[in-house]
Each structure stands twice: as C-alpha cells, then as structure tokens.
Design a protein around this motif. Structure first.
Motif, PDB file in Angstrom:
ATOM      1  N   ILE A 199       9.921  18.592  -2.447  1.00 26.05           N
ATOM      2  CA  ILE A 199       8.483  18.292  -2.431  1.00 26.05           C
ATOM      3  C   ILE A 199       8.065  17.752  -1.069  1.00 26.05           C
ATOM      4  N   ALA A 200       8.873  16.858  -0.517  1.00 24.63           N
ATOM      5  CA  ALA A 200       8.557  16.277   0.792  1.00 24.63           C
ATOM      6  C   ALA A 200       8.545  17.349   1.875  1.00 24.63           C
ATOM      7  N   GLU A 201       9.465  18.294   1.782  1.00 26.02           N
ATOM      8  CA  GLU A 201       9.522  19.373   2.770  1.00 26.02           C
ATOM      9  C   GLU A 201       8.288  20.268   2.667  1.00 26.02           C
ATOM     10  N   GLU A 202       7.852  20.520   1.441  1.00 30.33           N
ATOM     11  CA  GLU A 202       6.652  21.334   1.269  1.00 30.33           C
ATOM     12  C   GLU A 202       5.420  20.603   1.804  1.00 30.33           C
ATOM     13  N   LEU A 203       5.363  19.308   1.574  1.00 27.61           N
ATOM     14  CA  LEU A 203       4.252  18.516   2.114  1.00 27.61           C
ATOM     15  C   LEU A 203       4.262  18.534   3.636  1.00 27.61           C
ATOM     16  N   LEU A 204       5.454  18.506   4.206  1.00 31.23           N
ATOM     17  CA  LEU A 204       5.580  18.501   5.664  1.00 31.23           C
ATOM     18  C   LEU A 204       5.036  19.796   6.266  1.00 31.23           C
ATOM     19  N   ASN A 205       5.107  20.879   5.511  1.00 30.33           N
ATOM     20  CA  ASN A 205       4.538  22.140   5.980  1.00 30.33           C
ATOM     21  C   ASN A 205       3.031  22.042   6.195  1.00 30.33           C
ATOM     22  N   PRO A 243       0.807  -1.231   0.000  1.00 33.33           N
ATOM     23  CA  PRO A 243       0.000   0.000   0.000  1.00 33.33           C
ATOM     24  C   PRO A 243       0.834   1.272   0.000  1.00 33.33           C
ATOM     25  N   ILE A 244       1.619   1.457  -1.049  1.00 33.40           N
ATOM     26  CA  ILE A 244       2.425   2.666  -1.184  1.00 33.40           C
ATOM     27  C   ILE A 244       2.293   3.203  -2.604  1.00 33.40           C
ATOM     28  N   VAL A 245       2.475   4.509  -2.745  1.00 33.87           N
ATOM     29  CA  VAL A 245       2.530   5.164  -4.055  1.00 33.87           C
ATOM     30  C   VAL A 245       3.750   6.075  -4.037  1.00 33.87           C
ATOM     31  N   THR A 246       4.643   5.869  -4.992  1.00 34.67           N
ATOM     32  CA  THR A 246       5.861   6.665  -5.083  1.00 34.67           C
ATOM     33  C   THR A 246       5.813   7.491  -6.359  1.00 34.67           C
ATOM     34  N   LEU A 247       6.120   8.779  -6.236  1.00 35.15           N
ATOM     35  CA  LEU A 247       5.973   9.655  -7.393  1.00 35.15           C
ATOM     36  C   LEU A 247       6.982  10.802  -7.367  1.00 35.15           C
ATOM     37  N   ASN A 248       7.019  11.524  -8.461  1.00 35.62           N
ATOM     38  CA  ASN A 248       7.747  12.781  -8.560  1.00 35.62           C
ATOM     39  C   ASN A 248       6.866  13.812  -9.234  1.00 35.62           C
ATOM     40  N   ILE A 249       7.151  15.080  -8.976  1.00 35.15           N
ATOM     41  CA  ILE A 249       6.443  16.184  -9.613  1.00 35.15           C
ATOM     42  C   ILE A 249       7.433  16.917 -10.502  1.00 35.15           C
ATOM     43  N   GLY A 250       7.249  16.791 -11.809  1.00 32.68           N
ATOM     44  CA  GLY A 250       8.170  17.419 -12.747  1.00 32.68           C
ATOM     45  C   GLY A 250       9.595  16.987 -12.493  1.00 32.68           C
ATOM     46  N   GLU A 251      10.497  17.950 -12.565  1.00 30.06           N
ATOM     47  CA  GLU A 251      11.913  17.672 -12.314  1.00 30.06           C
ATOM     48  C   GLU A 251      12.338  18.151 -10.932  1.00 30.06           C
ATOM     49  N   TYR A 252      11.378  18.510 -10.095  1.00 27.54           N
ATOM     50  CA  TYR A 252      11.709  19.046  -8.780  1.00 27.54           C
ATOM     51  C   TYR A 252      12.315  17.961  -7.893  1.00 27.54           C
ATOM     52  N   ASP A 253      13.270  18.349  -7.087  1.00 25.09           N
ATOM     53  CA  ASP A 253      13.920  17.417  -6.169  1.00 25.09           C
ATOM     54  C   ASP A 253      12.885  16.840  -5.202  1.00 25.09           C
ATOM     55  N   ILE A 297       1.995  16.639   6.272  1.00 30.15           N
ATOM     56  CA  ILE A 297       1.996  15.377   5.527  1.00 30.15           C
ATOM     57  C   ILE A 297       3.402  14.785   5.559  1.00 30.15           C
ATOM     58  N   SER A 298       3.555  13.643   6.208  1.00 27.84           N
ATOM     59  CA  SER A 298       4.863  12.990   6.314  1.00 27.84           C
ATOM     60  C   SER A 298       5.033  11.970   5.200  1.00 27.84           C
ATOM     61  N   THR A 299       6.086  12.130   4.423  1.00 31.03           N
ATOM     62  CA  THR A 299       6.415  11.190   3.357  1.00 31.03           C
ATOM     63  C   THR A 299       7.885  10.814   3.491  1.00 31.03           C
ATOM     64  N   ARG A 300       8.322   9.904   2.652  1.00 26.70           N
ATOM     65  CA  ARG A 300       9.741   9.549   2.617  1.00 26.70           C
ATOM     66  C   ARG A 300      10.285   9.920   1.239  1.00 26.70           C
ATOM     67  N   ALA A 301      11.299  10.775   1.215  1.00 29.54           N
ATOM     68  CA  ALA A 301      11.905  11.196  -0.043  1.00 29.54           C
ATOM     69  C   ALA A 301      13.338  10.712  -0.123  1.00 29.54           C
ATOM     70  N   GLY A 302      13.911  10.793  -1.317  1.00 31.33           N
ATOM     71  CA  GLY A 302      15.309  10.436  -1.488  1.00 31.33           C
ATOM     72  C   GLY A 302      15.491   9.074  -2.121  1.00 31.33           C
TER      73      GLY A 302
END
Length: 371
Positions: free
Chosen positions: A238-244, A224-234, A247-252
């Motif tokens: 994106i994860a840091e913006e979600l955390l604002n 039950p996971i979905v891994t994605l990217n938005i455009g070419e953004y690091d 929303i906790s995600t795992r990036a990298g």
C-alpha cells in the motif's frame, strides 16, 4: 547507565526500539523488566502500572506518545506515581517534543530524552537529554572534551560528562533554527494546524470499507498521526502504491514490535500517515481520494460500497478533471502541469473501468438471483 543487577524497571508495550533494545541489553545483565500491557485501542492502565511496582523497582520508563497509534500517555500522572514511590521517571519525548508542552518539574521527570528531527524540525542525527540535578548517569563513551586536558578520566562536569568527542555543530545549528521557527510561529498554533489536518484525514477515511484504523480517536489530544491498513493487503504494498502518487508514508513495523503484537499486525504491518505544519488541506483531500481509488482498484469495493453512488462520483471527477485540463491549456503552457492532469485523468478512467466491471457483476448477480 543508571541501573544495576537486580533492579526492576517498569515500561510499556508502546515503546520504540530505541527504548526496548537498551532495556533488553540490561536484562541480559541482570536487570528485571516489567511491561504494562495495552488494550485493543493501544491504551495502558495506570492502575496496572502501579500494581507492578515492587521493592526492587528502580524506575518507570515510558514514551510520551506512541509512534504507531498516536496515543498519548499521561506523563504527569505517571510522574505522580513515581514521586509517590520514590522512583526515577525517564521519558522518551521523541514524538512530542516541539508540539506538546513538557514541564519536567511539574511532571516530576528525572530524565527526558528527545530527538531533534521530528517535531523540533531539526536535522537527523540531533537530539538531547535532560538530566535532573542529582541523577547520576554513567557515560557510554569517554574521550576528548576540550577541558581538563590532563585528567585521565572523563570530566564529571555536566554536560561534558556525557559529551565525549566533537559535537555535531552543524546539526545543532540546524536544530536551533527549527526551535527558533517554532517559537516564532507558536507551539499551540503549530499543533492546532497539525491536529486539524489529522482529523480531516481521519474523518475522510474512517468509514471507508476495508479500512482498519489503529489507536484511540475518542481522545482529542493525541499525536498528529493516523495508522491504518486496507483489507489484508501488506502495508508495504500500500505504501509503495501511495508513493507512486507522491505520498510518503511509513509502513511495516515502525520499530514498535510490542505494539504490533498487541494490535495483531506483526505480519501485515501498518501504514502510518504523519501530518506536519507544512502540509495542506488540499494534500489531505487528495490522499483521501487516492485511498478510495486504491480500494476500488484492489477490487475491495464489492457490495459494501454503493456502486451507483461511486459511479456518479467518478463521472463527476472525470468532468472536473477535463475542465481543469482545458483551463490548463488555456492559461499555461507548462508541460508538467499538463502531464500531471493527464495522469490524474488516466487514474480516474482506470478506476471507472474497474468500477464498471464490478457494477456489471453486481447487476448480473442480482438478475441471476431473481431468475
């Protein structure tokens, strides 16, 4: 350890560093490694796996589910291959133990490793290993055991043979509580809810512009996971913006270097959304809306998005939020509720401002083109 100089081990590109790094250490000591490659969706070929078997092949080691794509490996099928060629079968079930049924006898598994802090709902620092009777694993450490005090060597009685030192009793108690909860609710019920949340999220973001999703979603049974990217953004940005937004995600890199190499995401990484039994549909819907807003804020909407439609949707959101704020002031005096709503409104107005600018640019561009 089990292996010696000259042995060949077959593994896959889906593996986590918890598998890869010990294998690389053994490679330095003379063990030969063979890797089953993945396709662009992160799937392996079982025919390729079987073709890699050689006279010196000792075992197949693989994960049950990828922690990056969520794809499952058919471990029953791999177990049959191992049985056919009389190979040891070692499975990393860290991503699946507690949410997918695993029958070590039916699947011909010789060694099963799992962590306790994921789907088993236990504390960090807990886990376990199943070792089929007759399989000898040399302990990494020796020490106090509480039995055979006068023996100069580690007692060769399982599981004491592999359990030197004082056990993490508190952690084991927590893990036991997690397992009791799973047995109470039911593994199937837990998996059904997690799957429902995952598919709700996937269907909500899959057609958004500039969204790249990794993994094979043509198969119903998956982690039950979905891994994605938005455009070419690091992915970290994106994860840091979600955390604002809470929303906790795992990036990298997710400790899955070979899988990132296969997907072409070594530099960018990826953002992983994991769904658990305690998440809600409301949370999923909120995340989908936040992702839409992130796309707009980062000026990625352009002409791929129907700006008129998005403008109307954002106006509707503003009206809805105004009504929520009005009701909040009428029915409650809690400051946190008001601040939360005001923050939402500020966020929506920010999106409107950016969208209107983009909307005007598109209109003026079309007018200029006509002239």
């Amino acid at each position: 350890g089990i292996f010696k100089n000259g042995d060949n081990i077959i593994t896959t590109m889906l593996e986590h560093n918890s598998v890869l790094r010990p294998l690389y250490e053994m490679e330095e000591k003379g063990v030969e490694l063979s890797f089953v490659k993945t396709d662009k969706l992160g799937n392996i070929s079982y025919e390729e796996m079987e073709s890699l078997i050689k006279n010196n092949t000792k075992a197949i080691i693989c994960t049950h589910g990828s922690n990056l794509t969520g794809n499952l490996i058919d471990i029953k099928r791999v177990g049959e291959i191992c049985k056919k060629y009389n190979l040891l079968f070692i499975v990393d079930a860290s991503q699946t133990a507690g949410v997918f049924p695993i029958d070590v006898e039916d699947m011909n598994i010789d060694v099963l490793c799992f962590t306790g802090h994921k789907s088993l709902l236990g504390p960090q620092g807990t886990g376990g290993i199943f070792v089929r009777e007759g399989v000898e694993i040399k302990p990494l450490k020796s020490g106090g055991t509480g039995i055979l005090t006068y023996s100069k060597s580690q007692p060769q009685i399982m599981p004491t043979y592999l359990e030197a030192g004082t056990l993490n009793g508190h952690g084991i108690a927590g893990l036991n509580a997690g397992i009791e909860f799973i047995n109470k609710i039911g593994m199937n019920k837990i998996r059904e809810k997690e799957d429902s949340l995952m598919w709700r999220f996937y269907n909500g973001v899959k057609n958004l512009p500039h969204i790249k999703i990794y993994g094979d979603f043509s198969k119903k049974e998956r982690c039950p996971i979905v891994t994605l990217n938005i455009g070419e953004y690091d992915s970290g940005d994106i994860a840091e913006e979600l955390l604002n937004f809470g929303i906790s995600t795992r990036a990298g890199g997710h400790c899955a270097p070979l899988m990132h190499e296969a997907l072409g995401t070594v530099e960018q990484g990826a953002v992983r959304f994991s769904f658990g039994y305690f998440n809600t549909e409301e949370e999923v819907d909120k995340v989908i809306e936040i992702i839409k807003n992130i796309i707009i804020k980062k000026h990625l909407c352009c002409q791929e998005i129907n700006s008129t439609v998005y403008f109307r949707l954002q106006i509707a959101d503003i009206v809805f939020l105004m009504l929520r704020l009005h009701m909040a002031f009428r029915i409650t005096c809690r400051p946190d509720a008001e601040i939360s709503l005001l923050f939402d409104i500020f966020n929506q107005f920010t999106c409107i401002t950016i969208l209107v600018r983009k909307w005007k640019c598109i209109i003026f561009r079309n007018i200029s083109a006509k002239r």
